[in-house]
Design a protein around this motif. Structure first.
Motif, short mmCIF file in Angstrom:
data_model
loop_
_atom_site.label_atom_id
_atom_site.label_comp_id
_atom_site.label_asym_id
_atom_site.label_seq_id
_atom_site.Cartn_x
_atom_site.Cartn_y
_atom_site.Cartn_z
N ASN A 129 0.60 -1.17 0.02
CA ASN A 129 -0.14 0.06 0.05
C ASN A 129 0.76 1.37 -0.04
O ASN A 129 0.46 2.34 -0.58
CB ASN A 129 -0.98 0.11 1.34
CG ASN A 129 -1.95 -0.96 1.13
OD1 ASN A 129 -2.59 -1.28 -0.08
ND2 ASN A 129 -2.70 -1.60 1.99
N ILE A 130 1.92 1.06 0.76
CA ILE A 130 2.91 2.41 0.72
C ILE A 130 4.11 2.18 -0.18
O ILE A 130 4.74 1.02 -0.16
CB ILE A 130 3.49 2.52 2.11
CG1 ILE A 130 2.41 2.87 2.86
CG2 ILE A 130 4.42 3.83 1.92
CD1 ILE A 130 2.79 3.01 4.50
N ILE A 131 4.12 2.89 -1.40
CA ILE A 131 5.13 2.76 -2.50
C ILE A 131 5.74 4.08 -2.87
O ILE A 131 5.43 5.06 -1.95
CB ILE A 131 4.49 2.43 -3.82
CG1 ILE A 131 3.63 3.44 -4.11
CG2 ILE A 131 3.76 0.99 -3.59
CD1 ILE A 131 2.68 2.86 -5.48
N THR A 132 6.74 4.33 -3.44
CA THR A 132 7.43 5.64 -3.82
C THR A 132 6.43 6.24 -4.94
O THR A 132 5.88 5.56 -5.79
CB THR A 132 8.86 5.26 -4.30
OG1 THR A 132 8.83 4.43 -5.59
CG2 THR A 132 9.76 4.56 -3.35
N ILE A 133 6.81 7.63 -5.02
CA ILE A 133 6.02 8.33 -5.91
C ILE A 133 6.71 8.10 -7.10
O ILE A 133 5.66 7.74 -8.28
CB ILE A 133 6.52 9.72 -5.85
CG1 ILE A 133 5.87 10.21 -4.61
CG2 ILE A 133 5.98 10.74 -6.97
CD1 ILE A 133 5.96 11.82 -4.34
N GLY A 134 7.93 7.41 -7.49
CA GLY A 134 8.16 6.73 -8.63
C GLY A 134 7.43 5.45 -9.06
O GLY A 134 6.87 5.45 -10.19
N SER A 135 7.16 4.73 -8.16
CA SER A 135 6.28 3.61 -8.47
C SER A 135 4.73 3.83 -9.10
O SER A 135 4.26 3.30 -9.77
CB SER A 135 6.16 2.63 -7.38
OG SER A 135 7.49 2.14 -7.12
#
Length: 580
Positions: free
Chosen positions: A420-426
C-alpha cells in the motif's frame, strides 16, 4: 471594548458595578468635602477665639490702666482736689477754684485733665475716648478726638444724650471716688467700641458683631444684622442659621464674663466653599480618577470573561453544525471561564480526532473488504486469461490490441502485488501504464507527458491515487471533438516542500462548482460532495501526510484544470517510519 454589554449577565453586572462604584465615589467625595469644610470651620472658630481673646486682653489692659489711674488719684491729694474742682458747673468756676485753693503753694499745680491725658489716654493707646466726672445732678465731660486733642463740656445733665450708654459708643467703666456736699463723686470711663473692635480686623472672621446685655448690636465690618439676631436667639454657642434655604451661615458665640457682652462671628458657607474650591476640586478630580480607574479595571475583567463565554458559545454552535475546524487557542486565564474555554477547545479537538479516526477506520474497512473481494478471484486465472487473449491478438496480427492487453495485465499485476505504501516513482509507473491504455483507447486524440525531478521519485506515498486524478480528466475534461487532448504531470523540489502538478487542456470547471470543490477539500467532512474520487484522494493523502499536505484546484488561463499537490519536507521523515 464594550462587546460584553451584549451579554445580559455582564450588562447587568456592569450596571451594578457602575452604580455601586459611583455611589461609593460620591459618598467619599461628600465625606472628604465635609471633612475639609469642617476643618475650615474649625480654623475659623480658632480665628474667632483668638480675636475674642485679643478683645478680652485689650479690655483687661484698659481696666487695669483705669484701676492704676484711680489708685494714682487716691494716692495724690492734690490730684484728688483738682478732680473735685473739675466737678464745677462751668470751666471758669473750675479754674477759679483751682487758683483760689492753691495761691501760694510751693507744690506743683496739678491739672486733672492734663494728668488724664498724660497718664491714662496715652497709656490706653487711645481706647478711652471719653472721661466724665459726675455728681448726683450732672457731670462734666472731657472728650478726646482721634488725634488725642481734648475738648470739654461742663454742666451736662446726667440724663444728657452724651451720657447715654450704648454699645455703638463703647463700654462704660464706673468708679466712686469721693464724697462732697452734693453727694458721692463718680468718674466714668468710656472705652471706644470702634477702637477696640477695629483691632481684630486682621483676623479672618468673615462677619462679626458685638452684643451687649441689653441686646444692642455693634456690627464689626460688614456684619449681617438679621443673621446676628438669629444667632443670638439660639442657645447654642455655635451652629448654622439660614438667611434662606440655599445660603446657610455658620456662627460661633463667645461670652465675656467680665465685661458683659458677646462676640458673634458668622461665616457664609458658600464663601467658605469658594475659598476651599481648589482643594475640593482636587479631591473631586482624585476621586473621579479613582472611579474611572476602577471602572476600567472592571470593564477589562468583564470583557475578558465575556470573551471566554462568547468563545464557549461559539464552540458549542460550531459543534452543533459539525464544524470541527481548529480554532485559535484560548489565552489562559486563572479562573473557571479560562479553564472551561480551554477544555471545550480540547474536547472539540479530541472529538474531531475521534470522528476522523472513525472515518479512516471505515475507509480501511472498505479497503479490506475490497481486498477480500479481490482475493476471491484467482489472479493466476486472470493473468492466464489475459495472456490467451493477447496470444489470439498476435495470431490475428493485431499488435495494437496485444500491447493494450499486456499493459493492462502488467498494471493489474502491480496493483495486486505491490504494498500500500510505495514511492512516488512507482506510483508514476502505475499512472503511466493507465495513460498508455487510454492512448490505446483514443489513438491520435490523447497525449501525455511526465516530467518529475529525480529527488521526488523516492518519496513515500500511498498506492494508486494519481490514476484517480487522470480519470477525472477523461470523465470531465476530455473532448472527442478536440484534435489534441493533453495531460501533463510535473514535479519539482522547493526549499520547504515538494510540489506535483497535474495539468490538462480540457474543459474548465464552472466558478460555482469550483468553489464547492474547494470547500469540500478544505473541510474534514465532504463525503456528500459530487467529486467523490477527488475527495477520497484528498482524504487518503491527508491521512498519510497529515498537516504536511495541501491540495489546490484551479482553472488554467486558456483551458483545462490544474491540480497542485504540495508536500512539506517536515513530514517526510515521519511518513518514512515503520509504523506508517
Amino acid at each position: 471594548m464594550t462587546t460584553f454589554l451584549r451579554i445580559i449577565i455582564y450588562r447587568n453586572k456592569f450596571l451594578a458595578y457602575l452604580i455601586f462604584i459611583v455611589l461609593i465615589g460620591l459618598t467619599l467625595h461628600v465625606l472628604t468635602s465635609a471633612i475639609v469644610i469642617n476643618q475650615s470651620l474649625g480654623n475659623a472658630r480658632i480665628e474667632a477665639a483668638n480675636a475674642f481673646s485679643s478683645i478680652e486682653s485689650d479690655f483687661q489692659n484698659d481696666t487695669d490702666r483705669i484701676e492704676a489711674y484711680i489708685q494714682r488719684i487716691y494716692s495724690n491729694q492734690a490730684l484728688m482736689k483738682d478732680t473735685q474742682y473739675f466737678m464745677s458747673p462751668t470751666i471758669d468756676q473750675y479754674l477759679t477754684k483751682k487758683l483760689l485753693n492753691n495761691p501760694y503753694s510751693e507744690q506743683e499745680l496739678l491739672s486733672f485733665p492734663e494728668d488724664v491725658k498724660t497718664y491714662l489716654y496715652n497709656w490706653a493707646q487711645g481706647d478711652i475716648m471719653q472721661i466724665s466726672v459726675h455728681s448726683k445732678h450732672g457731670g462734666n465731660v472731657m472728650l478726646f478726638d482721634n488725634k488725642g486733642i481734648p475738648s470739654y463740656q461742663f454742666g451736662k445733665s446726667n440724663d444728657d444724650e452724651i451720657f447715654q450708654e450704648s454699645i455703638q459708643k463703647g463700654f462704660v467703666y464706673r468708679k466712686k471716688l469721693f464724697h462732697t456736699s452734693e453727694g458721692t463723686g463718680e468718674i466714668r470711663f468710656l472705652v471706644s467700641s470702634e477702637r477696640i473692635f477695629s483691632r481684630v480686623s486682621n483676623y479672618q472672621l468673615g462677619k462679626a458683631a458685638a452684643v451687649n446685655a441689653a441686646g444692642d448690636v455693634y456690627l464689626i465690618g460688614n456684619g449681617n444684622m438679621k443673621i446676628v439676631q438669629q444667632a443670638i436667639a439660639r442657645k447654642d454657642t455655635h451652629g448654622f442659621v439660614f438667611d434662606n434655604l440655599l445660603s446657610p451661615t455658620f456662627y460661633v458665640t463667645f461670652s465675656s464674663s467680665k465685661f458683659n457682652y458677646k462676640l458673634v462671628s458668622t461665616i457664609d458657607l458658600g464663601t467658605l466653599i469658594r475659598k476651599e474650591s481648589s482643594v475640593l476640586f482636587m479631591l473631586f478630580f482624585v476621586i473621579l480618577t479613582a472611579i474611572v480607574s476602577v471602572l476600567l479595571l472592571v470593564v477589562y475583567n468583564l470583557r475578558d470573561d465575556a470573551r471566554f463565554l462568547h468563545r464557549i458559545i461559539q464552540s458549542i454552535n460550531r459543534v452543533k453544525t459539525a464544524d470541527f475546524t481548529p480554532n485559535k487557542p484560548a489565552r489562559y486565564r486563572r479562573n473557571e471561564y479560562g479553564m472551561i474555554a480551554r477544555e471545550v477547545d480540547d474536547m472539540i479537538r479530541q472529538l474531531d480526532r475521534h470522528i476522523h479516526n472513525e472515518f479512516v477506520l471505515k475507509l480501511k474497512q472498505q479497503e479490506a473488504e475490497m481486498k477480500a473481494l479481490q482475493h476471491q478471484i484467482n489472479p493466476h486465472f486472470l493473468y492466464n486469461t489475459l495472456e490467451v487473449i493477447r496470444s489470439t491478438a498476435l495470431v490475428n496480427q493485431d499488435a495494437h490490441t496485444a500491447d493494450a492487453i499486456a499493459t493492462l495485465g502488467a498494471l493489474y499485476r502491480e496493483i495486486v502485488q505491490k504494498d500500500n505504501i510505495i514511492t512516488i516513482g512507482s506510483e508514476l509507473e502505475l499512472l503511466q501504464k493507465y495513460l498508455k491504455i487510454m492512448e490505446f483507447k483514443y489513438p491520435d486524440l490523447f497525449y501525455y507527458q511526465i516530467d518529475v525531478s529525480e529527488s521526488i521519485l523516492e518519496l513515500p506515498t500511498i498506492k494508486f491515487w494519481m490514476q484517480t486524478l487522470a480519470e477525472n480528466f477523461f470523465v470531465h475534461g476530455f473532448s472527442m471533438e478536440k484534435e489534441f487532448n493533453l495531460f501533463i504531470v510535473t514535479g519539482r523540489e522547493d526549499n520547504d516542500f515538494y510540489k506535483l502538478e497535474f495539468i490538462d487542456n480540457g474543459i474548465s470547471i464552472e466558478e460555482v462548482r469550483l468553489a464547492d470543490i474547494r470547500k469540500a477539500l478544505s473541510s474534514n467532512y465532504g463525503a456528500n460532495t459530487k467529486s467523490i474520487g477527488l475527495y477520497n484522494v484528498c482524504t487518503r493523502l491527508k491521512y498519510f501526510y497529515r498537516d504536511g499536505l495541501s491540495i489546490s484546484v484551479d482553472n488554467n488561463i486558456e483551458a483545462g484544470v490544474k491540480i497542485s499537490v504540495q508536500i512539506s519536507k517536515e513530514v517526510i521523515s515521519d511518513v518514512q517510519a515503520v509504523n506508517r
